[in-house]
Design a protein around this motif. Structure first.
Motif, PDB file in Angstrom:
ATOM      1  N   LEU A  74      27.267  40.238  27.913  1.00 28.74           N
ATOM      2  CA  LEU A  74      27.207  40.489  29.347  1.00 28.74           C
ATOM      3  C   LEU A  74      27.796  39.355  30.161  1.00 28.74           C
ATOM      4  N   ALA A  75      28.330  38.334  29.493  1.00 31.33           N
ATOM      5  CA  ALA A  75      28.889  37.204  30.234  1.00 31.33           C
ATOM      6  C   ALA A  75      30.052  37.647  31.102  1.00 31.33           C
ATOM      7  N   LYS A  76      30.847  38.577  30.599  1.00 34.56           N
ATOM      8  CA  LYS A  76      31.923  39.146  31.389  1.00 34.56           C
ATOM      9  C   LYS A  76      31.734  40.661  31.433  1.00 34.56           C
ATOM     10  N   LEU A  77      31.772  41.185  32.634  1.00 30.29           N
ATOM     11  CA  LEU A  77      31.436  42.587  32.848  1.00 30.29           C
ATOM     12  C   LEU A  77      32.625  43.365  33.389  1.00 30.29           C
ATOM     13  N   PRO A  78      32.534  44.689  33.324  1.00 28.69           N
ATOM     14  CA  PRO A  78      33.617  45.503  33.893  1.00 28.69           C
ATOM     15  C   PRO A  78      33.724  45.321  35.410  1.00 28.69           C
ATOM     16  N   LEU A  79      34.900  45.613  35.928  1.00 30.21           N
ATOM     17  CA  LEU A  79      35.142  45.716  37.365  1.00 30.21           C
ATOM     18  C   LEU A  79      35.552  47.146  37.641  1.00 30.21           C
ATOM     19  N   ASP A 153      43.418  41.708  41.691  1.00 28.56           N
ATOM     20  CA  ASP A 153      43.840  40.507  40.964  1.00 28.56           C
ATOM     21  C   ASP A 153      43.000  39.303  41.378  1.00 28.56           C
ATOM     22  N   ASP A 154      42.723  39.191  42.671  1.00 24.30           N
ATOM     23  CA  ASP A 154      41.934  38.064  43.180  1.00 24.30           C
ATOM     24  C   ASP A 154      40.517  38.085  42.604  1.00 24.30           C
ATOM     25  N   LEU A 155      39.880  39.252  42.617  1.00 29.83           N
ATOM     26  CA  LEU A 155      38.518  39.359  42.089  1.00 29.83           C
ATOM     27  C   LEU A 155      38.493  39.109  40.584  1.00 29.83           C
ATOM     28  N   VAL A 161      34.759  38.700  35.143  1.00 31.39           N
ATOM     29  CA  VAL A 161      35.185  40.067  34.836  1.00 31.39           C
ATOM     30  C   VAL A 161      35.906  40.084  33.499  1.00 31.39           C
ATOM     31  N   ASP A 162      35.621  41.105  32.710  1.00 32.80           N
ATOM     32  CA  ASP A 162      36.329  41.303  31.447  1.00 32.80           C
ATOM     33  C   ASP A 162      37.689  41.922  31.769  1.00 32.80           C
ATOM     34  N   PRO A 163      38.789  41.224  31.534  1.00 31.78           N
ATOM     35  CA  PRO A 163      40.097  41.768  31.893  1.00 31.78           C
ATOM     36  C   PRO A 163      40.472  43.019  31.115  1.00 31.78           C
ATOM     37  N   ARG A 188      47.089  46.571  33.818  1.00 27.47           N
ATOM     38  CA  ARG A 188      45.952  46.045  34.566  1.00 27.47           C
ATOM     39  C   ARG A 188      44.683  46.872  34.337  1.00 27.47           C
ATOM     40  N   PHE A 189      44.801  48.205  34.351  1.00 26.88           N
ATOM     41  CA  PHE A 189      43.624  49.061  34.309  1.00 26.88           C
ATOM     42  C   PHE A 189      43.429  49.673  32.921  1.00 26.88           C
TER      43      PHE A 189
END
Length: 282
Positions: A74-79, A153-155, A161-163, A188-189
């Motif tokens: 959970l350290a990096k989560l979806p956006l 991109d900024d967020l 966030v998990d890229p 990106r997505f």
């Protein structure tokens, strides 16, 4: 909403197609409205972003309710990027907060799908429509879409966030912009969900055929016609993709109420990940 396969996409080169009747009872619609009222817009923090082109983008950001330090996953989560329809164009940073967006703040959904959820508001169209090469309606990026993509991109650069798990979803103009975003920002997505979209020109489908997409459309939609959306799914499949297409019989231009709250399509969405590109062998 029927269950969707949450793992890998369907067989490449074909559409995973579902047809559902649209016949909600008044009591069902009222129940959905009451549940949505319980989701507070205040849970989405109001912010503003200024894009490199100078355009101001008001947006709301929902953070995950909890992040458990003992769970590294959970350290990096979806956006999740939620794009609104044309009826919400403005700069009050409130009009975009429809039930479609607010549902992400419902306690059960927020717990089951921990993520950062961003809901930008645009002051001009994010997608424009014209006739495509096949004679059907097609979309292209509107004046505001590049600023929204710069915000993403900024967020992605500032938040944990998990890229590999950045998702874009939308309704109507926002759904069209979501599909346009796949074309405009390749790599990106990880996936897109489009409710009642006008898709890009079908000639562009081959370039994004590997991106998992879920399209939902009513066959009685007279605002954004059904035929171009289905033609996009056909073009994606012809290019080797495996789109999921859900047709609601008898539904006009709207998000199906049962899908606003449904976990099934969210489970499908969160299961999708970008596959790292394999570098060429020397």
């Amino acid at each position: 909403m029927m269950a969707l396969a949450s793992g890998a996409q369907a067989e490449a080169g074909r559409i995973e197609e579902r047809t559902l009747p649209y016949a909600p009872l008044p009591a069902d619609l009222k129940a959905v409205d009451e549940i949505i009222k319980a989701a507070l817009s205040d849970d989405f923090v109001a912010k503003t972003y200024t894009a490199p082109d100078g355009r101001t983008v008001p947006y709301r950001l929902l953070a995950p309710a909890t992040v458990v330090a003992s769970q590294p996953a959970l350290a990096k989560l979806p956006l999740v990027v939620v794009l609104h329809g044309s009826g919400s164009i403005g700069q009050d940073n409130a009009g975009q907060m429809t039930g479609f967006a607010k549902a992400w703040a419902l306690p059960d959904l927020r717990r089951r799908f921990p993520a950062y959820v961003v809901v930008p508001q645009v002051d001009a169209r994010s997608a424009d429509y014209a006739s495509g090469g096949d004679g059907l309606l097609a979309s292209r990026p509107g004046a505001s879409l590049s600023a929204v993509l710069a915000l993403v991109d900024d967020l992605a650069g500032r938040l944990p966030v998990d890229p590999a798990r950045i998702y874009v979803i939308g309704f109507s103009m926002g759904a069209s912009a979501a599909l346009d975003a796949l074309v405009a920002k390749p790599g990106r997505f990880a996936a897109a969900v489009a409710f009642s979209s006008v898709p890009p020109d079908r000639a562009q489908a081959a370039g994004v055929a590997t991106v998992p997409t879920l399209q939902v459309h009513g066959d009685q939609d007279t605002e954004n016609p059904y035929a171009p959306d289905h033609a996009w799914a056909e073009a994606v499949a012809a290019a080797g993709g495996a789109p999921v297409f859900v047709r609601y019989q008898g539904m006009a231009h709207r998000v199906p109420p049962d899908m606003i709250l449904a976990p099934g399509w969210r489970e499908w969405l969160f299961a999708q990940r970008l596959t790292p590109a394999v570098p060429p062998r020397p």
